[in-house]
Each structure stands twice: as structure tokens, then as C-alpha cells.
Design a protein around this motif. Structure first.
Motif, PDB file in Angstrom:
ATOM      1  N   GLN A  38      -1.805  -5.184  -8.700  1.00 45.41           N
ATOM      2  CA  GLN A  38      -0.456  -5.078  -9.269  1.00 45.41           C
ATOM      3  C   GLN A  38      -0.285  -3.781 -10.045  1.00 45.41           C
ATOM      4  O   GLN A  38       0.769  -3.137  -9.973  1.00 45.41           O
ATOM      5  CB  GLN A  38      -0.181  -6.287 -10.164  1.00 45.41           C
ATOM      6  N   ALA A  39      -1.329  -3.379 -10.773  1.00 37.99           N
ATOM      7  CA  ALA A  39      -1.270  -2.116 -11.524  1.00 37.99           C
ATOM      8  C   ALA A  39      -1.175  -0.933 -10.566  1.00 37.99           C
ATOM      9  O   ALA A  39      -0.412   0.016 -10.784  1.00 37.99           O
ATOM     10  CB  ALA A  39      -2.494  -1.981 -12.423  1.00 37.99           C
ATOM     11  N   ALA A  40      -1.964  -0.996  -9.477  1.00 38.36           N
ATOM     12  CA  ALA A  40      -1.936   0.081  -8.482  1.00 38.36           C
ATOM     13  C   ALA A  40      -0.581   0.142  -7.790  1.00 38.36           C
ATOM     14  O   ALA A  40      -0.063   1.234  -7.501  1.00 38.36           O
ATOM     15  CB  ALA A  40      -3.043  -0.131  -7.454  1.00 38.36           C
ATOM     16  N   GLN A  41       0.019  -0.997  -7.530  1.00 39.68           N
ATOM     17  CA  GLN A  41       1.333  -1.023  -6.894  1.00 39.68           C
ATOM     18  C   GLN A  41       2.387  -0.344  -7.770  1.00 39.68           C
ATOM     19  O   GLN A  41       3.212   0.430  -7.273  1.00 39.68           O
ATOM     20  CB  GLN A  41       1.745  -2.468  -6.598  1.00 39.68           C
ATOM     21  N   LYS A  42       2.361  -0.636  -9.055  1.00 38.50           N
ATOM     22  CA  LYS A  42       3.323  -0.021  -9.977  1.00 38.50           C
ATOM     23  C   LYS A  42       3.120   1.496 -10.044  1.00 38.50           C
ATOM     24  O   LYS A  42       4.086   2.262 -10.057  1.00 38.50           O
ATOM     25  CB  LYS A  42       3.181  -0.642 -11.365  1.00 38.50           C
ATOM     26  N   GLN A  43       1.847   1.914 -10.085  1.00 33.70           N
ATOM     27  CA  GLN A  43       1.548   3.345 -10.159  1.00 33.70           C
ATOM     28  C   GLN A  43       2.012   4.066  -8.899  1.00 33.70           C
ATOM     29  O   GLN A  43       2.647   5.128  -8.970  1.00 33.70           O
ATOM     30  CB  GLN A  43       0.040   3.554 -10.353  1.00 33.70           C
ATOM     31  N   ILE A  44       1.720   3.498  -7.736  1.00 34.47           N
ATOM     32  CA  ILE A  44       2.117   4.129  -6.468  1.00 34.47           C
ATOM     33  C   ILE A  44       3.629   4.113  -6.303  1.00 34.47           C
ATOM     34  O   ILE A  44       4.221   5.086  -5.827  1.00 34.47           O
ATOM     35  CB  ILE A  44       1.430   3.415  -5.293  1.00 34.47           C
ATOM     36  N   SER A  45       4.263   3.035  -6.719  1.00 30.71           N
ATOM     37  CA  SER A  45       5.713   2.943  -6.622  1.00 30.71           C
ATOM     38  C   SER A  45       6.386   4.051  -7.410  1.00 30.71           C
ATOM     39  O   SER A  45       7.348   4.675  -6.933  1.00 30.71           O
ATOM     40  CB  SER A  45       6.185   1.574  -7.123  1.00 30.71           C
ATOM     41  N   ALA A  46       5.853   4.334  -8.594  1.00 29.81           N
ATOM     42  CA  ALA A  46       6.415   5.403  -9.420  1.00 29.81           C
ATOM     43  C   ALA A  46       6.031   6.779  -8.893  1.00 29.81           C
ATOM     44  O   ALA A  46       6.827   7.727  -8.950  1.00 29.81           O
ATOM     45  CB  ALA A  46       5.926   5.243 -10.862  1.00 29.81           C
ATOM     46  N   PHE A  47       4.829   6.901  -8.356  1.00 30.12           N
ATOM     47  CA  PHE A  47       4.314   8.189  -7.897  1.00 30.12           C
ATOM     48  C   PHE A  47       4.983   8.634  -6.598  1.00 30.12           C
ATOM     49  O   PHE A  47       5.343   9.800  -6.431  1.00 30.12           O
ATOM     50  CB  PHE A  47       2.799   8.071  -7.695  1.00 30.12           C
ATOM     51  N   ASP A  48       5.152   7.682  -5.674  1.00 33.24           N
ATOM     52  CA  ASP A  48       5.714   8.000  -4.360  1.00 33.24           C
ATOM     53  C   ASP A  48       7.193   7.624  -4.238  1.00 33.24           C
ATOM     54  O   ASP A  48       7.791   7.857  -3.182  1.00 33.24           O
ATOM     55  CB  ASP A  48       4.916   7.294  -3.259  1.00 33.24           C
ATOM     56  N   HIS A  49       7.745   7.029  -5.280  1.00 32.31           N
ATOM     57  CA  HIS A  49       9.162   6.651  -5.286  1.00 32.31           C
ATOM     58  C   HIS A  49       9.495   5.725  -4.114  1.00 32.31           C
ATOM     59  O   HIS A  49      10.433   5.975  -3.345  1.00 32.31           O
ATOM     60  CB  HIS A  49      10.052   7.903  -5.254  1.00 32.31           C
ATOM     61  N   VAL A  50       8.689   4.676  -3.986  1.00 34.07           N
ATOM     62  CA  VAL A  50       8.914   3.683  -2.938  1.00 34.07           C
ATOM     63  C   VAL A  50       8.884   2.292  -3.569  1.00 34.07           C
ATOM     64  O   VAL A  50       8.205   2.069  -4.574  1.00 34.07           O
ATOM     65  CB  VAL A  50       7.838   3.771  -1.830  1.00 34.07           C
ATOM     66  N   PRO A  51       9.613   1.345  -3.000  1.00 35.57           N
ATOM     67  CA  PRO A  51       9.542  -0.030  -3.515  1.00 35.57           C
ATOM     68  C   PRO A  51       8.180  -0.644  -3.236  1.00 35.57           C
ATOM     69  O   PRO A  51       7.512  -0.284  -2.253  1.00 35.57           O
ATOM     70  CB  PRO A  51      10.652  -0.757  -2.750  1.00 35.57           C
ATOM     71  N   ILE A  52       7.766  -1.554  -4.093  1.00 31.78           N
ATOM     72  CA  ILE A  52       6.458  -2.187  -3.942  1.00 31.78           C
ATOM     73  C   ILE A  52       6.322  -2.874  -2.586  1.00 31.78           C
ATOM     74  O   ILE A  52       5.240  -2.898  -1.995  1.00 31.78           O
ATOM     75  CB  ILE A  52       6.220  -3.191  -5.091  1.00 31.78           C
ATOM     76  N   SER A  53       7.405  -3.398  -2.060  1.00 32.50           N
ATOM     77  CA  SER A  53       7.360  -4.105  -0.780  1.00 32.50           C
ATOM     78  C   SER A  53       6.966  -3.199   0.389  1.00 32.50           C
ATOM     79  O   SER A  53       6.536  -3.678   1.434  1.00 32.50           O
ATOM     80  CB  SER A  53       8.725  -4.748  -0.486  1.00 32.50           C
ATOM     81  N   GLN A  54       7.097  -1.881   0.215  1.00 34.79           N
ATOM     82  CA  GLN A  54       6.773  -0.939   1.292  1.00 34.79           C
ATOM     83  C   GLN A  54       5.373  -0.334   1.161  1.00 34.79           C
ATOM     84  O   GLN A  54       4.995   0.520   1.954  1.00 34.79           O
ATOM     85  CB  GLN A  54       7.820   0.174   1.322  1.00 34.79           C
ATOM     86  N   ILE A  55       4.630  -0.763   0.159  1.00 30.63           N
ATOM     87  CA  ILE A  55       3.287  -0.210  -0.052  1.00 30.63           C
ATOM     88  C   ILE A  55       2.288  -0.982   0.815  1.00 30.63           C
ATOM     89  O   ILE A  55       2.131  -2.196   0.657  1.00 30.63           O
ATOM     90  CB  ILE A  55       2.880  -0.312  -1.531  1.00 30.63           C
ATOM     91  N   PRO A  56       1.596  -0.317   1.747  1.00 29.13           N
ATOM     92  CA  PRO A  56       0.627  -1.014   2.607  1.00 29.13           C
ATOM     93  C   PRO A  56      -0.602  -1.464   1.829  1.00 29.13           C
ATOM     94  O   PRO A  56      -0.921  -0.921   0.766  1.00 29.13           O
ATOM     95  CB  PRO A  56       0.271   0.042   3.658  1.00 29.13           C
ATOM     96  N   ALA A  57      -1.292  -2.443   2.367  1.00 29.05           N
ATOM     97  CA  ALA A  57      -2.426  -3.047   1.668  1.00 29.05           C
ATOM     98  C   ALA A  57      -3.537  -2.048   1.371  1.00 29.05           C
ATOM     99  O   ALA A  57      -4.167  -2.095   0.302  1.00 29.05           O
ATOM    100  CB  ALA A  57      -2.978  -4.210   2.493  1.00 29.05           C
ATOM    101  N   ASP A  58      -3.804  -1.117   2.309  1.00 30.15           N
ATOM    102  CA  ASP A  58      -4.929  -0.203   2.086  1.00 30.15           C
ATOM    103  C   ASP A  58      -4.656   0.819   0.985  1.00 30.15           C
ATOM    104  O   ASP A  58      -5.578   1.490   0.524  1.00 30.15           O
ATOM    105  CB  ASP A  58      -5.313   0.514   3.386  1.00 30.15           C
ATOM    106  N   ALA A  59      -3.405   0.928   0.542  1.00 32.41           N
ATOM    107  CA  ALA A  59      -3.089   1.861  -0.539  1.00 32.41           C
ATOM    108  C   ALA A  59      -3.478   1.305  -1.901  1.00 32.41           C
ATOM    109  O   ALA A  59      -3.591   2.062  -2.872  1.00 32.41           O
ATOM    110  CB  ALA A  59      -1.593   2.188  -0.536  1.00 32.41           C
ATOM    111  N   VAL A  60      -3.699  -0.009  -1.979  1.00 30.24           N
ATOM    112  CA  VAL A  60      -4.012  -0.625  -3.274  1.00 30.24           C
ATOM    113  C   VAL A  60      -5.333  -1.387  -3.262  1.00 30.24           C
ATOM    114  O   VAL A  60      -5.692  -2.022  -4.249  1.00 30.24           O
ATOM    115  CB  VAL A  60      -2.875  -1.578  -3.706  1.00 30.24           C
ATOM    116  N   THR A  61      -6.071  -1.323  -2.170  1.00 24.94           N
ATOM    117  CA  THR A  61      -7.369  -1.985  -2.095  1.00 24.94           C
ATOM    118  C   THR A  61      -8.426  -1.011  -1.596  1.00 24.94           C
ATOM    119  O   THR A  61      -8.155  -0.178  -0.737  1.00 24.94           O
ATOM    120  CB  THR A  61      -7.325  -3.206  -1.142  1.00 24.94           C
TER     121      THR A  61
END
Length: 212
Positions: A118-141
């Protein structure tokens, strides 16, 4: 020799066999395999080292972090998946350490793993300006080894806009670069398509140099 006791003759014969197989298996066979590997698979046998501008910058088999001195991801580079390969207590070690291969060792329902995702999702969402729903699994694991050099095409495409903006490059050019460097499944059916992050970032630097 025949006058020696049977047990002594057996030990001598065993020692001779030991010497023969030591020479064959300990010297001849490794040298033959080394020669075949160097002749037929020279790059892979030497660690799949990647050079850029005359310098070795990494290995195509190992991930590496593209971060600043404080461990913050550099927006002008594609980022690898999270890595738990960190030597405890070592400063400026932010992952992808080839001396320490490791996974998180947490199951998918572990509260610490869920919190980390969840922390990684928030960081990537802010960094890449994408909604959490569009973040693939390998980006946070992280991968099992913590040293996986590849990311999924979806992960790479997600980062295109951010990289293009940071480098002042057309989005289409950066997206095409990703598309051209997707490696398909092994033998057409094993594994998943991937993108090598180090290779992609080197080509990205070359593209920026041409545009500049």
C-alpha cells in the motif's frame, strides 16, 4: 604387490581410481566446459556484462537501482521492481545488491507485506501520476531473488509519461522504445513478456543524446 594383504591392495586400487577421477572430473571436465562456454557463450559465461561508452555499467542478469544519493528514484529513468536485496546496516544500499539476494519472505496476507504494498502504491501513484488501480503487481512487489533485472511491459508503459516529461522527449518516442525492447515468452509459451530495465535506460540515454 600380490604378496600384500588383500585389504592393502584394495586401498591402493581405490586410491588409483580416486586419482583418475580427480583428474577427469576435477581438472579435465571443468577445463573442457570452460572452453566450450567461452567459445560458444562468451557473454553469458562472463556474467552478461553490459557496457556503455566503453565502461561496464552492469549485468543484464541483475537489477540495479536508479536513485540519487539519498535513495530517491530518479524521474528520468525507468525504475525496476522493488528489491529486498539489501545488506543490513550498510549505508547507501537501497536494493539490488548482488552480494545479498533476498525476498521479503512475507506471504500475501501478511500485514507487513500488505502495508508495504500500500505504501509503494501511494508512492508510485504520486511519482508517476497514475491511479492506484493502474499500477501492475510487479511494480509494488519484489522478485524471489530480489535481483530480477526485468519488469513487465505494463510496468514500463506506466512510467513512459514521467520519463518523457523529465527528459523533454516526445511521449510517442519513449513508448516506442519500450515496445521495441519487449522480450517475449521463452520458446513462445514459458514465462511472461518482459523489459530489461538496464538495457532500456541505456537506449533512453542514447535517445536523449541524439535529441539534444
Amino acid at each position: 604387490m600380490n604378496r600384500l594383504p588383500v585389504i592393502v591392495r584394495q586401498h591402493i586400487a581405490g586410491f588409483r581410481i580416486l586419482l583418475v577421477f580427480t583428474v577427469i572430473c576435477g581438472f579435465i571436465y571443468p577445463l573442457v566446459m570452460l572452453g566450450v562456454a567461452q567459445a560458444a557463450f562468451h557473454n553469458k559465461a562472463n556474467g552478461s556484462l553490459v557496457s556503455y561508452n566503453g565502461h561496464v555499467v552492469g549485468s543484464g542478469l541483475l537489477c540495479q537501482e536508479f536513485v540519487d544519493a539519498k535513495g530517491n528514484p530518479l524521474p528520468q529513468y525507468f525504475q525496476p521492481r522493488p528489491s529486498y536485496a539489501v545488506v543490513s546496516g550498510v549505508k547507501n544500499d537501497y536494493g539490488c545488491d548482488p552480494l545479498f539476494s533476498s525476498a521479503s519472505n512475507y506471504g500475501p496476507t501478511n500485514p507487513k507485506q500488505i502495508a508495504a504494498i500500500q505504501a509503494a502504491q501511494k508512492q508510485i501513484s504520486a511519482f508517476d501520476h497514475v491511479p492506484i488501480s493502474q499500477i501492475p503487481a510487479d511494480a509494488v512487489t519484489g522478485s524471489g531473488s530480489g535481483l530480477d533485472p526485468d519488469i513487465s511491459p505494463a510496468n514500463a508503459y506506466m512510467q513512459v509519461n514521467r520519463v518523457a516529461a523529465a527528459r523533454h522527449l516526445p511521449v510517442a518516442e519513449v513508448r516506442n522504445l519500450v515496445t521495441q525492447n519487449i522480450t517475449g515468452r521463452t520458446l513462445g509459451f514459458l514465462g511472461e513478456p518482459t523489459v530489461n530495465v538496464l538495457t532500456l535506460n541505456i537506449l533512453l540515454d542514447q535517445l536523449s543524446a541524439k535529441s539534444g
